[in-house]
Scaffold this active site. Structure first.
Site, PDB file in Angstrom:
ATOM      1  N   LYS A  22      26.331  26.410  49.249  1.00 16.61           N
ATOM      2  CA  LYS A  22      27.210  25.988  48.156  1.00 16.61           C
ATOM      3  C   LYS A  22      26.882  24.578  47.684  1.00 16.61           C
ATOM      4  CE  LYS A  22      30.992  29.145  48.228  1.00 16.61           C
ATOM      5  NZ  LYS A  22      32.399  29.410  47.977  1.00 16.61           N
TER       6      LYS A  22
ATOM      7  N   LYS B 258      24.713  36.891  45.425  1.00 22.90           N
ATOM      8  CA  LYS B 258      25.988  37.584  45.608  1.00 22.90           C
ATOM      9  C   LYS B 258      26.806  37.580  44.312  1.00 22.90           C
ATOM     10  CE  LYS B 258      29.522  35.643  47.719  1.00 22.90           C
ATOM     11  NZ  LYS B 258      30.806  35.421  48.399  1.00 22.90           N
TER      12      LYS B 258
ATOM     13  N   LYS C 135      33.098  35.442  41.798  1.00 21.88           N
ATOM     14  CA  LYS C 135      34.092  35.289  40.728  1.00 21.88           C
ATOM     15  C   LYS C 135      33.935  33.970  39.994  1.00 21.88           C
ATOM     16  CE  LYS C 135      37.500  35.109  44.251  1.00 21.88           C
ATOM     17  NZ  LYS C 135      37.048  34.055  45.156  1.00 21.88           N
TER      18      LYS C 135
HETATM   19  N1  AQP Z   1      29.883  39.999  46.268  1.00 23.39           N
HETATM   20  C1  AQP Z   1      30.650  40.316  47.300  1.00 23.39           C
HETATM   21  N2  AQP Z   1      30.457  41.480  47.950  1.00 23.39           N
HETATM   22  C2  AQP Z   1      31.252  41.801  49.006  1.00 23.39           C
HETATM   23  N3  AQP Z   1      32.272  41.050  49.453  1.00 23.39           N
HETATM   24  C3  AQP Z   1      32.510  39.897  48.831  1.00 23.39           C
HETATM   25  N4  AQP Z   1      33.426  38.930  49.017  1.00 23.39           N
HETATM   26  C4  AQP Z   1      33.227  37.965  48.102  1.00 23.39           C
HETATM   27  N5  AQP Z   1      32.203  38.272  47.288  1.00 23.39           N
HETATM   28  C5  AQP Z   1      31.719  39.464  47.718  1.00 23.39           C
HETATM   29  C6  AQP Z   1      34.462  38.946  50.044  1.00 23.39           C
HETATM   30  O1  AQP Z   1      35.696  38.685  49.395  1.00 23.39           O
HETATM   31  C7  AQP Z   1      36.560  37.968  50.306  1.00 23.39           C
HETATM   32  C8  AQP Z   1      37.215  36.828  49.594  1.00 23.39           C
HETATM   33  O2  AQP Z   1      36.234  35.922  49.189  1.00 23.39           O
HETATM   34  P1  AQP Z   1      36.611  34.433  48.825  1.00 23.39           P
HETATM   35  O3  AQP Z   1      37.380  34.413  47.585  1.00 23.39           O
HETATM   36  O4  AQP Z   1      37.310  33.802  49.977  1.00 23.39           O
HETATM   37  O5  AQP Z   1      35.280  33.628  48.679  1.00 23.39           O
HETATM   38  P2  AQP Z   1      33.819  34.009  48.404  1.00 23.39           P
HETATM   39  O6  AQP Z   1      33.246  34.846  49.506  1.00 23.39           O
HETATM   40  O7  AQP Z   1      33.106  32.724  48.117  1.00 23.39           O
HETATM   41  O8  AQP Z   1      33.951  34.920  47.102  1.00 23.39           O
HETATM   42  P3  AQP Z   1      33.443  34.607  45.656  1.00 23.39           P
HETATM   43  O9  AQP Z   1      33.931  35.707  44.788  1.00 23.39           O
HETATM   44  O10 AQP Z   1      31.976  34.354  45.681  1.00 23.39           O
HETATM   45  O11 AQP Z   1      34.252  33.297  45.317  1.00 23.39           O
HETATM   46  P4  AQP Z   1      33.729  31.937  44.745  1.00 23.39           P
HETATM   47  O12 AQP Z   1      32.973  32.309  43.506  1.00 23.39           O
HETATM   48  O13 AQP Z   1      34.956  31.155  44.443  1.00 23.39           O
HETATM   49  O14 AQP Z   1      32.885  31.286  45.789  1.00 23.39           O
HETATM   50  C9  AQP Z   1      35.707  37.548  51.498  1.00 23.39           C
HETATM   51  O15 AQP Z   1      36.048  38.375  52.633  1.00 23.39           O
HETATM   52  C10 AQP Z   1      34.292  37.809  51.054  1.00 23.39           C
HETATM   53  O16 AQP Z   1      33.454  38.193  52.136  1.00 23.39           O
END
Ligand code: AQP
Length: 331
Positions: free
Chosen positions: A111, A194, A197
């Site tokens: 990150k 990945k 969001k």
């Molecule tokens: N692309 C993905 N495929 C499968 N699982 C995913 N998760 C996130 N992206 C994917 C799972 O969603 C849960 C919540 O995630 P989070 O919001 O705590 O943070 P993250 O993993 O960093 O998700 P994002 O969407 O990528 O958020 P941002 O963009 O804010 O960093 C977790 O259990 C994660 O494994």
């Protein structure tokens, strides 16, 4: 009954990746566990969030989780900042965790990228807060994606060091619940990245609030290669975009990759993308519809979260107070 804690950052609108990797599993785990599901707004601000957008995204996430089947009466749904126990325990853990441990966290490296000196200190100590989220409830099982295993190992290291340093057996061991069928969904623009969001490109993801037309368009435009789909999984090696779309299809239809390829192998991407779009719409449309209905009444959503926070606080408060007493604070 085992207690489960899991969180999602209100850093954007949840995607089909969040759904297939986490939310769908959270719904299933409600059978047979005591579940706390948390909108982790303290984690979200480790990267810049516009304040009005953060409030809005927190409500959208609450609406989506309820629409997807989280039962906020039997279980607990709340936003993290409303329970001060998280931040208080996180501070204690900042003083227990070692810098060397944090330096090994691959998510921070990913990150922070090249900008390591310029990112927030919060991003660096994020795993300590995550350990506090879980251990403030003495939760023993944490449903997470595979990418979070390292953070859970750190939570165990912190719990053990706390117990050792203060000569107590206070914090339990935590266990990652990584469901074997949890799909890792990749960006529609880059099969090696990945789906996120917070990705700058809306075209890289399917939001759980997208309508049928938007979903069809995003999938039609999703990056692919010129070859037809292979008939066997081995043929997806070195084809990350094709593999991603097939993985999504398998996860959505509850079958394996082989079954998807048995049906669609040899086809060009045109008809396959159309079939995939139909599957995605069938999953997303009912969630988006119900979430929109709930979003029309923000006061109700706020009340659900407030009640959740009060029930969560009732569990966490005595545990964190005891941790503070163990440390030597006058409480
Ligand atoms: N692309 C993905 N495929 C499968 N699982 C995913 N998760 C996130 N992206 C994917 C799972 O969603 C849960 C919540 O995630 P989070 O919001 O705590 O943070 P993250 O993993 O960093 O998700 P994002 O969407 O990528 O958020 P941002 O963009 O804010 O960093 C977790 O259990 C994660 O494994």
């Amino acid at each position: 009954m085992q207690r489960i804690f899991s969180g999602i950052q209100p850093s954007g609108v949840p995607t089909i990746g969040n759904y297939l990797g986490a939310i769908r599993n959270w719904v299933a785990l409600q059978q047979g566990h005591e579940c706390l599901y948390c909108l982790v707004d303290l984690h979200a601000i480790t990267t810049w969030q516009d304040p009005a957008a953060l409030r809005e995204q927190t409500r959208i996430q609450a609406a989506i989780l309820l629409a997807a089947g989280i039962d906020a009466d039997t279980h607990i749904l709340f936003n993290q900042s409303a329970v001060s126990a998280h931040a208080r325990l996180a501070w204690i853990f900042n003083c227990v965790a070692r810098i060397g441990w944090l330096n090994r966290m691959t998510q921070f490296k990913d990150k922070a990228g090249k900008d390591r000196e310029a990112v927030s200190a919060g991003l660096y100590v994020y795993p300590n807060l995550m350990a506090a989220d879980i251990l403030a409830y003495h939760a023993t099982r944490v449903p997470v994606g595979d990418d979070q295993r390292q953070h859970l190992e750190l939570a165990n290291d912190i719990a053990q060091k706390f117990n050792h340093d203060y000569g107590v057996e206070f914090f339990p061991a935590v266990e990652a619940l990584v469901p074997p069928e949890a799909a890792r969904v990749m960006s529609l623009r880059d099969g090696n990245k990945k789906m996120s969001k917070s990705d700058a490109s809306d075209q890289s993801r399917i939001n759980l609030t997208d309508d049928a037309e938007t979903i069809a368009l995003k999938i039609r435009r999703a990056k692919t290669d010129p070859e037809p789909l292979p008939s066997e999984a081995a043929g997806l090696a070195d084809r990350p975009e094709a593999r991603n779309l097939v993985t999504m299809m398998a996860a959505l239809s509850g079958t394996g990759i082989e079954a998807v390829l048995a049906e669609h192998g040899g086809q060009g991407f045109g008809p396959f993308k159309q079939a995939l779009a139909e599957r995605v719409v069938a999953t997303v449309e009912p969630i988006a519809g119900e979430a929109n209905r709930l979003l029309a009444d923000p006061a109700h959503l706020d009340a659900v979260l407030r009640r959740g926070a009060s029930r969560a606080g009732a569990i966490a408060e005595p545990i964190v107070r005891e941790a503070e007493r163990i440390v030597g604070f006058l409480t």
